[in-house]
Motif scaffolding. Structure first.
Motif, PDB file in Angstrom:
ATOM      1  N   UNK A  43      -4.144  -0.355  -7.004  1.00  0.00           N
ATOM      2  CA  UNK A  43      -4.011  -0.598  -5.461  1.00  0.00           C
ATOM      3  C   UNK A  43      -3.548  -1.967  -5.205  1.00  0.00           C
ATOM      4  N   UNK A  44      -2.983  -2.026  -3.976  1.00  0.00           N
ATOM      5  CA  UNK A  44      -2.344  -3.508  -3.689  1.00  0.00           C
ATOM      6  C   UNK A  44      -3.358  -4.708  -3.964  1.00  0.00           C
ATOM      7  N   UNK A  45      -4.435  -4.631  -4.027  1.00  0.00           N
ATOM      8  CA  UNK A  45      -5.712  -5.587  -4.307  1.00  0.00           C
ATOM      9  C   UNK A  45      -5.450  -5.971  -5.693  1.00  0.00           C
ATOM     10  N   UNK A  46      -4.778  -5.283  -6.530  1.00  0.00           N
ATOM     11  CA  UNK A  46      -4.849  -5.328  -8.159  1.00  0.00           C
ATOM     12  C   UNK A  46      -3.496  -6.225  -8.346  1.00  0.00           C
ATOM     13  N   UNK A  47      -2.889  -6.870  -7.531  1.00  0.00           N
ATOM     14  CA  UNK A  47      -1.657  -7.784  -7.922  1.00  0.00           C
ATOM     15  C   UNK A  47      -0.333  -7.051  -7.222  1.00  0.00           C
ATOM     16  N   UNK A  75       0.855  -1.184   0.118  1.00  0.00           N
ATOM     17  CA  UNK A  75      -0.139   0.028  -0.030  1.00  0.00           C
ATOM     18  C   UNK A  75       0.771   1.083   0.048  1.00  0.00           C
ATOM     19  N   UNK A  76       2.123   1.090   0.148  1.00  0.00           N
ATOM     20  CA  UNK A  76       3.195   2.336   0.257  1.00  0.00           C
ATOM     21  C   UNK A  76       3.228   2.778  -1.191  1.00  0.00           C
ATOM     22  N   UNK A  77       3.119   1.944  -2.286  1.00  0.00           N
ATOM     23  CA  UNK A  77       3.396   2.296  -3.677  1.00  0.00           C
ATOM     24  C   UNK A  77       2.111   2.771  -4.330  1.00  0.00           C
ATOM     25  N   UNK A  78       2.396   3.767  -5.141  1.00  0.00           N
ATOM     26  CA  UNK A  78       1.439   4.596  -6.052  1.00  0.00           C
ATOM     27  C   UNK A  78       1.553   4.071  -7.470  1.00  0.00           C
ATOM     28  N   UNK A  79       1.116   2.931  -7.900  1.00  0.00           N
ATOM     29  CA  UNK A  79       1.595   2.538  -9.138  1.00  0.00           C
ATOM     30  C   UNK A  79       0.287   2.558 -10.255  1.00  0.00           C
ATOM     31  N   UNK A  80       0.693   2.856 -11.309  1.00  0.00           N
ATOM     32  CA  UNK A  80      -0.420   3.389 -12.664  1.00  0.00           C
ATOM     33  C   UNK A  80       0.228   2.306 -13.561  1.00  0.00           C
TER      34      UNK A  80
END
Length: 304
Positions: free
Chosen positions: A75-79, A63-68
């Motif tokens: 979000x963390x739940x998307x892998x 959850x510390x990552x802001x990935x696009x």
């Protein structure tokens, strides 16, 4: 003993024998039990027990990552969740997992895993067009449950420790076209011919495997190679190791011990025998030192 009583005794005996055979043949539903609270304590992560498979899985969402990905906010739940799963396996415990890592975390986390008895089994991307770039490092191991959980806990801790670390500053760049290093000492160290390819120097060492009943080798892509560029004092080495499954951990440990970064671990083929894995790497430093690290990794294969 009358005939009726004899028949009754015989029936009881047969029933008892059949019951014993059935009991002996019935597989154990659970080879052992896991101390799930202890695993949570040692890994520092919360988990969930799958009672049907007798597997306890701990997870650490990134959850510390802001990935696009392709402009889509993830979000963390998307892998993007690191995890490790524990299960009893005979008289020991087995662990498998997947660590979600930014580029600058890969090699510190890998070293932590290797130094604590955890095997690194793959390193690759799961996405394209991701910003920041995220890689996934798969792990495995078997042994005593507390030792495995302790090791996994150290891996998770290293991920947390490096999550906000900036990418280390790179040495001043140079143009490989202007390579000036002397290949002769490298050839002596490695013990194999080094060829000039363009303005850089390359060594290629072939291996063989079987596919569809045919031998395939060096020219078909089953090879270990290294490219050296730069000067004697400031050089780079990059390339690919072709390894048997039994050789992978030894090569990884030597390369990481020499400060060589591992960039990918994956397969290039399917259906070959023996199975060949490929690990890609990148190193910077004195050219002779890089050649010595490459040679030391090669030597672990001949000893496996």
């Amino acid at each position: 003993m009358n005939t009726l009583r004899q028949s009754h005794v015989l029936a009881l005996l047969i029933s008892s024998l059949l019951g014993s055979v059935a009991y002996a043949q019935e597989p154990s539903q659970h080879a052992g039990t896991l101390d799930t609270a202890r695993i949570e304590q040692l890994t520092g992560a919360k988990g969930k027990l799958d009672t049907a498979e007798n597997v306890f899985k701990v997870t650490v969402p990134r959850s510390d990552l802001a990935v696009s990905v392709a402009g889509v906010k993830m979000t963390a739940a998307t892998g993007f969740t690191s995890w490790a799963a524990f299960t009893p396996a005979g008289d020991h415990t087995m662990v498998m997992g997947d660590m979600v890592l930014q580029e600058n975390q890969i090699n510190p986390v890998m070293s932590t895993a290797l130094e604590n008895g955890i095997e690194v089994t793959a390193l690759h991307n799961h996405f394209l067009w991701d910003t920041p770039k995220v890689m996934f490092m798969h792990i495995g191991g078997s042994g005593e449950a507390e030792s495995l959980a302790t090791a996994v806990g150290k891996v998770f801790a290293k991920i947390k420790e490096t999550s906000s670390a900036k990418t280390p500053a790179k040495p001043k760049s140079f143009d490989v076209v202007k390579t000036s290093l002397d290949p002769k000492p490298l050839e002596t160290i490695i013990g194999s011919p080094i060829e000039k390819t363009g303005e850089v120097y390359k060594v290629t060492i072939g291996r063989t495997t079987q596919m569809d009943g045919h031998t395939i080798g060096k020219t078909m892509g089953v090879n270990t190679w290294a490219v050296f560029a730069g000067s004697n004092d400031k050089a780079i080495v990059e390339g690919d190791f072709a390894v048997l499954e039994s050789e992978l951990q030894g090569v990884l440990k030597v390369l990481r011990g020499a400060g060589i970064a591992i960039t990918t671990i994956h397969n290039h083929m399917v259906g070959e025998s023996p199975r060949i894995l490929f690990l890609h790497y990148w190193g910077e430093g004195n050219a002779n030192d890089l050649a010595k690290a490459f040679k030391a990794a090669l030597d672990t294969q001949s000893k496996t």
